[in-house]
Design a protein around this motif. Structure first.
Motif, PDB file in Angstrom:
ATOM      1  N   PHE A   1      -3.923  25.135  10.265  1.00  0.00           N
ATOM      2  CA  PHE A   1      -3.626  23.942   9.456  1.00  0.00           C
ATOM      3  C   PHE A   1      -2.699  24.279   8.292  1.00  0.00           C
ATOM      4  N   PHE A   2      -3.006  25.394   7.615  1.00  0.00           N
ATOM      5  CA  PHE A   2      -2.253  25.746   6.405  1.00  0.00           C
ATOM      6  C   PHE A   2      -0.824  26.193   6.689  1.00  0.00           C
ATOM      7  N   ASP A   3      -0.501  26.409   7.956  1.00  0.00           N
ATOM      8  CA  ASP A   3       0.896  26.693   8.311  1.00  0.00           C
ATOM      9  C   ASP A   3       1.748  25.426   8.234  1.00  0.00           C
ATOM     10  N   TYR A   4       1.085  24.274   8.167  1.00  0.00           N
ATOM     11  CA  TYR A   4       1.799  22.997   8.167  1.00  0.00           C
ATOM     12  C   TYR A   4       1.717  22.257   6.833  1.00  0.00           C
ATOM     13  N   THR A   5       0.607  22.431   6.121  1.00  0.00           N
ATOM     14  CA  THR A   5       0.428  21.756   4.834  1.00  0.00           C
ATOM     15  C   THR A   5      -0.661  22.443   4.025  1.00  0.00           C
ATOM     16  N   ASP A   6      -0.552  22.365   2.708  1.00  0.00           N
ATOM     17  CA  ASP A   6      -1.623  22.867   1.838  1.00  0.00           C
ATOM     18  C   ASP A   6      -2.643  21.771   1.542  1.00  0.00           C
ATOM     19  N   LEU A   7      -2.309  20.546   1.927  1.00  0.00           N
ATOM     20  CA  LEU A   7      -3.228  19.422   1.688  1.00  0.00           C
ATOM     21  C   LEU A   7      -4.181  19.295   2.874  1.00  0.00           C
ATOM     22  N   VAL A   8      -5.192  20.157   2.880  1.00  0.00           N
ATOM     23  CA  VAL A   8      -6.197  20.200   3.939  1.00  0.00           C
ATOM     24  C   VAL A   8      -7.561  19.951   3.318  1.00  0.00           C
ATOM     25  N   GLU A   9      -8.272  18.959   3.817  1.00  0.00           N
ATOM     26  CA  GLU A   9      -9.610  18.634   3.308  1.00  0.00           C
ATOM     27  C   GLU A   9     -10.631  18.786   4.441  1.00  0.00           C
TER      28      GLU A   9
ATOM     29  N   LEU B   1       0.808  -1.220   0.000  1.00  0.00           N
ATOM     30  CA  LEU B   1       0.000   0.000   0.000  1.00  0.00           C
ATOM     31  C   LEU B   1       0.839   1.267   0.000  1.00  0.00           C
ATOM     32  N   PRO B   2       0.294   2.364  -0.561  1.00  0.00           N
ATOM     33  CA  PRO B   2       0.989   3.644  -0.461  1.00  0.00           C
ATOM     34  C   PRO B   2       1.004   4.095   0.991  1.00  0.00           C
ATOM     35  N   ILE B   3       2.101   4.681   1.410  1.00  0.00           N
ATOM     36  CA  ILE B   3       2.211   5.128   2.794  1.00  0.00           C
ATOM     37  C   ILE B   3       2.084   6.642   2.845  1.00  0.00           C
ATOM     38  N   ARG B   4       1.175   7.106   3.656  1.00  0.00           N
ATOM     39  CA  ARG B   4       0.999   8.538   3.846  1.00  0.00           C
ATOM     40  C   ARG B   4       0.965   8.826   5.338  1.00  0.00           C
TER      41      ARG B   4
ATOM     42  N   ILE C   1       7.063  22.532   7.647  1.00  0.00           N
ATOM     43  CA  ILE C   1       8.068  22.771   8.686  1.00  0.00           C
ATOM     44  C   ILE C   1       9.153  21.696   8.682  1.00  0.00           C
ATOM     45  N   GLY C   2       9.033  20.740   7.764  1.00  0.00           N
ATOM     46  CA  GLY C   2      10.059  19.724   7.609  1.00  0.00           C
ATOM     47  C   GLY C   2      10.197  18.773   8.787  1.00  0.00           C
ATOM     48  N   LEU C   3       9.119  18.600   9.523  1.00  0.00           N
ATOM     49  CA  LEU C   3       9.137  17.705  10.688  1.00  0.00           C
ATOM     50  C   LEU C   3       8.730  16.302  10.252  1.00  0.00           C
ATOM     51  N   PRO C   4       9.542  15.282  10.503  1.00  0.00           N
ATOM     52  CA  PRO C   4       9.208  13.935  10.023  1.00  0.00           C
ATOM     53  C   PRO C   4       8.105  13.248  10.809  1.00  0.00           C
ATOM     54  N   SER C   5       7.824  13.705  12.016  1.00  0.00           N
ATOM     55  CA  SER C   5       6.841  13.029  12.865  1.00  0.00           C
ATOM     56  C   SER C   5       5.458  13.669  12.761  1.00  0.00           C
ATOM     57  N   ALA C   6       4.504  12.918  12.224  1.00  0.00           N
ATOM     58  CA  ALA C   6       3.122  13.396  12.150  1.00  0.00           C
ATOM     59  C   ALA C   6       2.523  13.536  13.548  1.00  0.00           C
ATOM     60  N   THR C   7       2.959  12.691  14.476  1.00  0.00           N
ATOM     61  CA  THR C   7       2.481  12.751  15.861  1.00  0.00           C
ATOM     62  C   THR C   7       2.841  14.091  16.489  1.00  0.00           C
ATOM     63  N   LEU C   8       4.080  14.532  16.284  1.00  0.00           N
ATOM     64  CA  LEU C   8       4.511  15.813  16.842  1.00  0.00           C
ATOM     65  C   LEU C   8       3.806  16.989  16.164  1.00  0.00           C
ATOM     66  N   ILE C   9       3.566  16.868  14.861  1.00  0.00           N
ATOM     67  CA  ILE C   9       2.837  17.925  14.150  1.00  0.00           C
ATOM     68  C   ILE C   9       1.425  18.059  14.713  1.00  0.00           C
ATOM     69  N   ALA C  10       0.762  16.928  14.949  1.00  0.00           N
ATOM     70  CA  ALA C  10      -0.589  16.951  15.520  1.00  0.00           C
ATOM     71  C   ALA C  10      -0.578  17.632  16.892  1.00  0.00           C
TER      72      ALA C  10
ATOM     73  N   LEU D   1      -5.616  16.262   7.182  1.00  0.00           N
ATOM     74  CA  LEU D   1      -4.388  16.911   6.744  1.00  0.00           C
ATOM     75  C   LEU D   1      -3.400  15.835   6.307  1.00  0.00           C
ATOM     76  N   ASP D   2      -2.807  16.020   5.141  1.00  0.00           N
ATOM     77  CA  ASP D   2      -1.734  15.138   4.695  1.00  0.00           C
ATOM     78  C   ASP D   2      -0.415  15.845   4.987  1.00  0.00           C
ATOM     79  N   VAL D   3       0.349  15.295   5.940  1.00  0.00           N
ATOM     80  CA  VAL D   3       1.615  15.923   6.335  1.00  0.00           C
ATOM     81  C   VAL D   3       2.807  15.042   5.975  1.00  0.00           C
ATOM     82  N   THR D   4       2.610  14.165   4.982  1.00  0.00           N
ATOM     83  CA  THR D   4       3.708  13.315   4.522  1.00  0.00           C
ATOM     84  C   THR D   4       4.911  14.183   4.184  1.00  0.00           C
ATOM     85  N   GLU D   5       4.641  15.241   3.434  1.00  0.00           N
ATOM     86  CA  GLU D   5       5.620  16.306   3.236  1.00  0.00           C
ATOM     87  C   GLU D   5       4.973  17.567   3.781  1.00  0.00           C
ATOM     88  N   ASN D   6       5.630  18.219   4.718  1.00  0.00           N
ATOM     89  CA  ASN D   6       5.006  19.370   5.369  1.00  0.00           C
ATOM     90  C   ASN D   6       5.896  20.602   5.329  1.00  0.00           C
TER      91      ASN D   6
END
Length: 370
Positions: free
Chosen positions: A95-103, A5-8, A119-128, A112-117
């Motif tokens: 939300f838009f400060d972190y990603t443009d992929l907001v639904e 599966l694709p990972i996001r 602020i360049g933070l790799p952890s989606a948990t920390l972004i949340a 929010l898709d933060v696969t690429e965000n």
């Protein structure tokens, strides 16, 4: 199967008791008290309930009368949708400060898709966590979040530690998480479907997973395939920033039940005018007009007609709704009427459905940081 599966990295943010929380924020006297937004009057229906009210069993879509019986101290507050929209817009700016992929799904929740965000933070948990902290500090409200590899699991997870909490379901934990989950917690399984599943011995995700695709197709129709794949963690729908509106509607609940079509014509006129106004504001038109009728015994009936052209004009909407009203005899006295337009001219790609089966993509990396 997950390995193909694709990972996001998907976050589902859900504001906690949004309407009620806004009212408590704006009026400190309501803090800590059981309140219901809407539901006032003899026939009112509740739009939202505070957590203090929910402890008594009060919930949205419940009649104000029943809610008051469950919670005699309940305070009814008139809804202020413009205010809720204003607060919602402030949250979305964060939300838009972190990603443009907001639904956005509604005023109070979004994917929010933060696969690429940003602020360049790799952890989606920390972004949340950062997003929830900023909502609290800048807006004054709490939010909950779910974090996982797709929209379905993120949505389910956001409800896991409510209120003011979050839940991360890592790629390697997805199958176990879904197997242990009560079937009622599956997004897309409503109350009626859950009861049907219970009758067939399906109580958890593990029970659902044991059923074949053929069995689910046979017993649950077109939804069977959806259930078959989601319990296996397969849901490849992307976060769509420009979500296409599928329908537009307005409805009215009456203070007294109406027993004759003649008495309903004036009500339909007002509803058609409201629908037309909303269509004009949204700059859309539709082909399919649906009349919604809720009877005094709370049974629901819909009658639809599809026109050969797009309409937004009140007179056409009203005349078609009248035609649908007189189409057949009423089953009982009526407590609610509604008109909706679907098959909108925004629906440019109707055949486009969330792809839950396409497994052609990169493999899941179990060390992927969430």
């Amino acid at each position: 199967m997950l390995n193909d599966l694709p990972i996001r990295k998907i976050i589902h943010v859900d504001m906690d008791a949004f309407y009620a929380s806004v009212e408590q924020m704006d009026n400190p006297e309501l803090k800590g008290k059981p309140i219901a937004v809407g539901g006032g009057g003899k026939r009112g229906v509740i739009s939202a309930a505070s957590y203090e009210a929910r402890k008594f069993g009060v919930k949205s879509a419940m009649s104000g009368r029943l809610a008051e019986k469950l919670c005699p101290e309940l305070i009814f507050v008139r809804p202020r949708f413009e205010r809720y929209k204003e607060i919602s817009n402030r949250v979305r700016k964060i939300f838009f400060d972190y990603t443009d992929l907001v639904e956005p799904l509604s005023l109070d929740e979004a994917y929010l898709d933060v696969t690429e965000n940003k602020i360049g933070l790799p952890s989606a948990t920390l972004i949340a966590k950062k997003i929830r902290q900023r909502i609290y500090e800048e807006v004054g409200l709490t939010a909950s979040a779910g974090i996982s590899i797709n929209k379905f699991i993120a949505k389910v997870a956001s409800d896991y530690n409510k209120p003011n909490g979050q839940k991360t379901v890592n790629p390697e934990d997805v199958l176990k998480f879904l197997e242990d989950l009560d079937i009622r917690k599956f997004y897309g399984v409503g109350k009626v479907t859950a009861e049907k599943m219970y009758q067939k011995g399906i109580f958890t995700g593990n029970d659902l997973k044991a059923k074949s695709l053929e069995y689910l197709d046979e017993n649950f129709g077109k939804s069977g395939r959806y259930y078959y794949y989601i319990v296996r963690g397969i849901h490849n729908s992307e976060v769509k920033p420009n979500r296409i509106r599928k329908s537009l509607a307005a409805e009215r609940t009456f203070s007294e039940n109406l027993s004759s079509e003649v008495f309903m014509l004036e009500k339909l006129d007002h509803i058609a005018e409201e629908v037309s106004r909303r269509l004009e504001k949204s700059k859309v038109a539709g082909k399919t007009i649906t009349l919604k009728i809720k009877y005094s015994d709370f049974t629901l009936q819909t009658r639809s007609k599809t026109l050969p052209y797009f309409v937004s004009d009140k007179s056409i909407i009203l005349e078609t709704s009248k035609e649908l009203l007189y189409q057949e005899k009423l089953n009982n006295s009526v407590r609610l009427l509604g008109i909706s337009l679907s098959n909108l001219n925004t629906d440019k790609n109707k055949s486009s459905k969330p792809n839950i089966e396409d497994k052609k993509s990169v493999s899941v990396q179990l060390r992927f940081e969430f």
